[in-house]
Scaffold this motif. Structure first.
Motif, mmCIF file in Angstrom:
data_model
loop_
_atom_site.group_PDB
_atom_site.id
_atom_site.type_symbol
_atom_site.label_atom_id
_atom_site.label_comp_id
_atom_site.label_asym_id
_atom_site.label_seq_id
_atom_site.Cartn_x
_atom_site.Cartn_y
_atom_site.Cartn_z
ATOM 1 N N CYS A 90 78.239 -8.650 9.541
ATOM 2 C CA CYS A 90 78.589 -7.657 8.522
ATOM 3 C C CYS A 90 78.980 -8.408 7.258
ATOM 4 C CB CYS A 90 79.740 -6.771 8.998
ATOM 5 S SG CYS A 90 80.388 -5.718 7.668
ATOM 6 N N LEU A 91 78.232 -8.149 6.195
ATOM 7 C CA LEU A 91 78.438 -8.859 4.930
ATOM 8 C C LEU A 91 79.877 -8.730 4.435
ATOM 9 C CD1 LEU A 91 77.145 -10.332 2.491
ATOM 10 C CD2 LEU A 91 76.644 -8.093 1.552
ATOM 11 N N PHE A 92 80.401 -7.518 4.449
ATOM 12 C CA PHE A 92 81.743 -7.347 3.879
ATOM 13 C C PHE A 92 82.823 -7.895 4.814
ATOM 14 C CE2 PHE A 92 80.552 -3.733 0.693
ATOM 15 C CZ PHE A 92 79.852 -4.663 -0.072
ATOM 16 N N PHE B 212 87.070 -6.559 -4.793
ATOM 17 C CA PHE B 212 86.356 -7.652 -5.444
ATOM 18 C C PHE B 212 85.289 -7.069 -6.361
ATOM 19 C CE2 PHE B 212 82.703 -7.253 -2.559
ATOM 20 C CZ PHE B 212 83.296 -6.710 -1.423
ATOM 21 N N ASN B 213 84.853 -7.898 -7.318
ATOM 22 C CA ASN B 213 83.841 -7.435 -8.265
ATOM 23 C C ASN B 213 82.484 -7.314 -7.587
ATOM 24 O OD1 ASN B 213 85.467 -7.220 -10.607
ATOM 25 N ND2 ASN B 213 85.390 -9.438 -10.871
ATOM 26 N N ASP B 214 81.781 -6.217 -7.896
ATOM 27 C CA ASP B 214 80.418 -6.056 -7.388
ATOM 28 C C ASP B 214 79.527 -7.146 -7.997
ATOM 29 O OD1 ASP B 214 78.793 -3.376 -6.090
ATOM 30 O OD2 ASP B 214 77.589 -4.903 -7.122
ATOM 31 N N GLN B 215 78.633 -7.704 -7.190
ATOM 32 C CA GLN B 215 77.777 -8.796 -7.700
ATOM 33 C C GLN B 215 76.710 -8.303 -8.671
ATOM 34 O OE1 GLN B 215 75.735 -10.769 -4.453
ATOM 35 N NE2 GLN B 215 74.273 -9.104 -4.182
ATOM 36 N N THR C 164 81.555 6.597 -2.702
ATOM 37 C CA THR C 164 81.247 5.932 -1.431
ATOM 38 C C THR C 164 79.932 6.496 -0.916
ATOM 39 O OG1 THR C 164 82.080 5.249 0.729
ATOM 40 C CG2 THR C 164 82.696 7.468 0.020
ATOM 41 N N ASN C 165 78.925 5.655 -0.886
ATOM 42 C CA ASN C 165 77.622 6.072 -0.376
ATOM 43 C C ASN C 165 77.663 6.049 1.146
ATOM 44 O OD1 ASN C 165 76.450 6.304 -2.975
ATOM 45 N ND2 ASN C 165 76.186 4.078 -3.055
ATOM 46 N N CYS C 166 77.144 7.082 1.748
ATOM 47 C CA CYS C 166 77.221 7.225 3.209
ATOM 48 C C CYS C 166 75.826 7.485 3.760
ATOM 49 C CB CYS C 166 78.186 8.355 3.551
ATOM 50 S SG CYS C 166 78.554 8.476 5.289
ATOM 51 N N ALA D 159 71.655 8.221 1.072
ATOM 52 C CA ALA D 159 72.577 8.277 -0.075
ATOM 53 C C ALA D 159 72.658 6.942 -0.799
ATOM 54 C CB ALA D 159 73.965 8.713 0.389
ATOM 55 N N GLY D 160 71.858 5.961 -0.349
ATOM 56 C CA GLY D 160 71.818 4.673 -1.041
ATOM 57 C C GLY D 160 72.747 3.623 -0.474
ATOM 58 N N GLN D 161 73.339 3.874 0.707
ATOM 59 C CA GLN D 161 74.206 2.850 1.302
ATOM 60 C C GLN D 161 73.369 1.667 1.777
ATOM 61 O OE1 GLN D 161 76.515 4.034 4.761
ATOM 62 N NE2 GLN D 161 77.784 2.193 4.645
ATOM 63 N N THR D 162 73.725 0.478 1.310
ATOM 64 C CA THR D 162 72.984 -0.730 1.684
ATOM 65 C C THR D 162 73.833 -1.697 2.516
ATOM 66 O OG1 THR D 162 73.560 -1.814 -0.397
ATOM 67 C CG2 THR D 162 71.468 -0.612 -0.329
ATOM 68 N N VAL D 163 75.148 -1.568 2.446
ATOM 69 C CA VAL D 163 76.036 -2.426 3.250
ATOM 70 C C VAL D 163 76.799 -1.523 4.204
ATOM 71 C CG1 VAL D 163 77.936 -4.082 3.206
ATOM 72 C CG2 VAL D 163 76.246 -4.097 1.353
ATOM 73 N N GLN D 164 76.686 -1.839 5.492
ATOM 74 C CA GLN D 164 77.206 -0.927 6.523
ATOM 75 C C GLN D 164 78.667 -1.233 6.855
ATOM 76 O OE1 GLN D 164 74.840 1.384 6.893
ATOM 77 N NE2 GLN D 164 73.586 0.007 5.666
ATOM 78 N N LEU E 30 82.362 0.395 5.266
ATOM 79 C CA LEU E 30 82.921 1.356 4.310
ATOM 80 C C LEU E 30 83.414 0.661 3.039
ATOM 81 C CD1 LEU E 30 83.966 4.261 3.668
ATOM 82 C CD2 LEU E 30 86.088 3.603 4.853
ATOM 83 N N HIS E 31 82.986 1.183 1.898
ATOM 84 C CA HIS E 31 83.448 0.618 0.622
ATOM 85 C C HIS E 31 83.460 1.698 -0.437
ATOM 86 C CE1 HIS E 31 79.074 0.032 1.008
ATOM 87 N NE2 HIS E 31 78.992 0.211 -0.304
ATOM 88 N N PHE E 32 84.386 1.535 -1.356
ATOM 89 C CA PHE E 32 84.541 2.481 -2.456
ATOM 90 C C PHE E 32 84.201 1.751 -3.752
ATOM 91 C CE2 PHE E 32 87.183 3.898 1.005
ATOM 92 C CZ PHE E 32 86.916 5.260 1.058
ATOM 93 N N HIS E 33 83.164 2.246 -4.432
ATOM 94 C CA HIS E 33 82.834 1.723 -5.761
ATOM 95 C C HIS E 33 83.816 2.329 -6.760
ATOM 96 C CE1 HIS E 33 78.593 0.412 -4.732
ATOM 97 N NE2 HIS E 33 78.774 1.308 -3.769
ATOM 98 N N VAL E 34 84.384 1.514 -7.615
ATOM 99 C CA VAL E 34 85.212 1.999 -8.725
ATOM 100 C C VAL E 34 84.485 1.589 -10.007
ATOM 101 C CG1 VAL E 34 87.464 1.947 -9.837
ATOM 102 C CG2 VAL E 34 87.300 1.685 -7.341
HETATM 103 P P1 5GP Z 1 76.036 0.442 -1.435
HETATM 104 O O1 5GP Z 1 74.641 0.412 -1.990
HETATM 105 O O2 5GP Z 1 76.056 0.101 0.040
HETATM 106 O O3 5GP Z 1 76.817 1.681 -1.754
HETATM 107 O O4 5GP Z 1 76.816 -0.693 -2.201
HETATM 108 C C1 5GP Z 1 76.760 -2.034 -1.851
HETATM 109 C C2 5GP Z 1 77.188 -2.826 -3.063
HETATM 110 O O5 5GP Z 1 77.490 -4.125 -2.639
HETATM 111 C C3 5GP Z 1 76.106 -2.941 -4.142
HETATM 112 O O6 5GP Z 1 76.599 -2.398 -5.363
HETATM 113 C C4 5GP Z 1 75.836 -4.425 -4.229
HETATM 114 O O7 5GP Z 1 75.615 -4.876 -5.543
HETATM 115 C C5 5GP Z 1 77.098 -5.032 -3.627
HETATM 116 N N1 5GP Z 1 76.887 -6.293 -2.946
HETATM 117 C C6 5GP Z 1 75.932 -6.574 -2.029
HETATM 118 N N2 5GP Z 1 76.069 -7.839 -1.582
HETATM 119 C C7 5GP Z 1 77.143 -8.360 -2.233
HETATM 120 C C8 5GP Z 1 77.789 -9.646 -2.203
HETATM 121 O O8 5GP Z 1 77.406 -10.557 -1.477
HETATM 122 N N3 5GP Z 1 78.852 -9.822 -3.036
HETATM 123 C C9 5GP Z 1 79.310 -8.820 -3.862
HETATM 124 N N4 5GP Z 1 80.364 -9.116 -4.638
HETATM 125 N N5 5GP Z 1 78.731 -7.596 -3.900
HETATM 126 C C10 5GP Z 1 77.667 -7.374 -3.101
#
Ligand code: 5GP
Ligand code: ZN
Length: 112
Positions: free
Chosen positions: A4-6, A28-31, A85-87, A91-96, A98-102
């Motif tokens: 799990c990446l996160f 943390f800051n989104d990449q 929060t994409n679910c 809905a565009g969730q790419t990391v499995q 839970l995370h909240f975009h601010v």
């Molecule tokens: P989702 O698409 O799942 O709602 O959001 C995943 C977010 O994680 C995306 O906005 C993407 O840019 C961010 N992200 C993916 N991999 C990494 C990483 O390795 N580091 C950071 N800081 N953000 C990441």
């Protein structure tokens, strides 16, 4: 949680630009920021998405929103920000995990 990446960002295996951390969550800051302020706030407990939240997580989720409020004040954006929060893939969730975009710092428009 393996692979799990996160979780790897939380345990430090993968580096991130942390802006806040406590016992329950990490921010943390989104990449790939979509706005001048684009912070991800994640619980340290692995939950795959909002669909796994139960009443047992009430304190955790309330705490995370308190942290979000604090961060928007620290970053000077408390007058206008969006929490997303994409679910699920639809809905565009790419990391499995839970995370909240601010998101803040630009005109965000309205959802319709
Ligand atoms: P989702 O698409 O799942 O709602 O959001 C995943 C977010 O994680 C995306 O906005 C993407 O840019 C961010 N992200 C993916 N991999 C990494 C990483 O390795 N580091 C950071 N800081 N953000 C990441
Ligand atoms: Zn995880």
């Amino acid at each position: 949680m393996e692979d799990c990446l996160f979780c790897k960002i939380i345990d430090g295996t993968i580096p991130s630009k942390k802006v806040y951390e406590d016992d329950l969550c990490l921010a943390f800051n989104d990449q790939k920021p979509l706005a001048p302020t684009h912070i991800l706030v994640v619980p340290k407990k692995h939950l795959a998405s909002a669909v796994e939240i139960t009443d047992d997580d009430a304190m955790l989720i309330g705490h995370i929103f308190g942290v979000i409020s604090l961060l928007t004040q620290i970053f000077g954006v408390s007058d206008g920000f969006r929490v997303v929060t994409n679910c699920g893939a639809k809905a565009g969730q790419t990391v499995q995990h839970l995370h909240f975009h601010v998101l803040a710092g630009k005109e965000l428009g309205s959802f319709n």
